[in-house]
Enzyme design. Structure first.
Site, PDB file in Angstrom:
ATOM      1  N   HIS A 147      35.335  42.254 -18.380  1.00 57.06           N
ATOM      2  CA  HIS A 147      35.589  43.680 -18.181  1.00 57.06           C
ATOM      3  C   HIS A 147      37.083  43.883 -17.986  1.00 57.06           C
ATOM      4  CE1 HIS A 147      35.232  47.801 -16.744  1.00 57.06           C
ATOM      5  NE2 HIS A 147      33.968  47.768 -17.138  1.00 57.06           N
TER       6      HIS A 147
ATOM      7  N   ASP B 283      26.321  45.683 -18.785  1.00 55.72           N
ATOM      8  CA  ASP B 283      25.440  45.733 -19.954  1.00 55.72           C
ATOM      9  C   ASP B 283      24.509  44.530 -20.042  1.00 55.72           C
ATOM     10  OD1 ASP B 283      26.593  48.149 -21.161  1.00 55.72           O
ATOM     11  OD2 ASP B 283      28.381  46.912 -21.395  1.00 55.72           O
TER      12      ASP B 283
END
Length: 381
Positions: free
Chosen positions: A251, A302
């Site tokens: 991320h 996710d």
């Protein structure tokens, strides 16, 4: 000029809605750890994002009632949704078209955020049911937003434990600072476009596999490993050797792990145990271990969301529309905040081309341009 790619690290506006500072996601001052620990309902989180404060008990009761009152779609809109649902397109394309069309048919004021939030759930649920050849369902008054979320998508009334789990899943997806879809919504809002236009723009951005579409790609990755006959190492090494991105890992903001994934990991395990999907969960754990071992990358939001949505029993191409249901809360908050700021977002660029070019003399472009247009009858315009 050495510019940050994708505006990485560039602060472009003030916001009181959410923060990712210090590797922690915070909603209007409340860390998600605090909200999760106190079982704050999703509706209260929506209220928090819109008003930067939690509701009183009376306000929460009224807000729930207002949301339920809007959980319906006009007959004409539903007829159109039935028609477009027959088209073989990705559900995110159907959602994009539906939200845009909704903005053309809604009789109420465009600023009715409560109606938009409720109808986003109804649209996605209708798309799921219609594409499966099933009869659309009506929301149940006795269920909260999370309960209706599960019921409308699956036709099953969730247990108390399932209701609580999906309330937390919705909470964790409600907002995330200036992510790609939210920033897209704010750019549209800065032009003073209506909410439906801003949401349509956000949905377009969310669809991409590098953003919201990553959860669907995670499931396809796991399914690909299962059907390949290869080990996790063999499959991932092959993908990595071809410079393919492994979705669900890393991320840009969180350098020490996505705080949302910490919770979703446990929720995914609970769902996998309940729905006899531990083989899939264990496969995911093996993938996560290998990605950390080889790339020092941890799962993001996710990765485990894909397992949770799969256990819910919906097709993998519905994963991202489900994400959109929850994120609508944050989108609407940011649209409102950007409109209140009342300035146009218009960044500058660094031009890397050549200046002062000359048209070559041998290129007679003027010969290709009509010198006059004549009306029927002969008079030149």
């Amino acid at each position: 000029m050495d510019l940050p790619k994708g505006l990485a690290g560039v602060v472009i506006a003030d916001t009181a809605i959410s923060s990712t500072k210090n590797d922690m996601l915070t909603y209007a001052g409340y860390p998600i750890t605090e909200l999760i620990a106190n079982n704050v309902p999703y509706e209260a989180v929506v209220f928090l994002l819109w008003h930067q404060r939690l509701p009183t008990n009376a306000e929460l009761k009224n807000f729930r009632a207002a949301l339920f009152a809007e959980m319906g779609l006009a007959p004409d809109f539903l007829d159109t949704l039935k028609k477009i649902s027959k088209i073989q397109r990705h559900p995110m394309s159907l959602l994009r078209t539906s939200v845009s069309f909704l903005g053309s048919t809604e009789s109420k004021a465009e600023s009715n955020a409560t109606a938009i939030q409720a109808k986003m759930l109804m649209i996605v649920a209708m798309i799921v049911r219609l594409r499966a050849g099933k009869k659309p369902l009506k929301a149940r008054r006795k269920l909260d937003f999370a309960g209706n979320f599960v019921y409308l998508l699956t036709g099953k009334v969730p247990s108390a434990a399932e209701n609580d789990l999906f309330n937390k899943v919705l909470l964790l997806h409600a907002d995330h600072e200036f992510n790609a879809s939210t920033f897209t919504a704010r750019v549209a809002a800065s032009t003073n476009a209506d909410e439906y236009s801003c949401l349509t723009a956000a949905i377009c951005a969310l669809k991409g596999p590098l953003h919201g579409g990553a959860n669907e790609q995670v499931y396809l990755l796991l399914d690909g490993i299962r059907s390949s006959g290869q080990t996790v190492a063999e499959y991932l090494d092959s993908r990595l050797a071809n410079h393919e991105k492994i979705m669900g890992f890393g991320h840009r903001i969180y350098k020490h792990g996505d705080p949302r994934a910490f919770y979703l990991h446990d929720y995914a395990k609970i769902m996998a145990q309940h729905y006899d999907q531990m083989a899939l969960f264990n496969l995911a754990e093996a993938v996560a271990a290998y990605m950390w071992q080889t790339k020092q990358l941890k799962p993001n939001v996710d990765f485990y969301a894909a397992i949770i949505y799969h256990c819910l029993g919906v097709p993998h191409d519905i994963f991202t529309p489900i994400f959109a249901i929850s994120r609508t809360a944050g989108w609407l908050a940011h649209i409102r905040e950007q409109k209140a700021a009342s300035y146009l977002i218009r960044p500058s660029s660094h031009y890397t081309g050549v200046y002062d070019k000359k048209v070559p003399s041998e290129l007679q472009l003027s010969d290709l341009t009509p010198r006059s247009f004549k009306q029927e009858g002969g008079a030149a315009l």
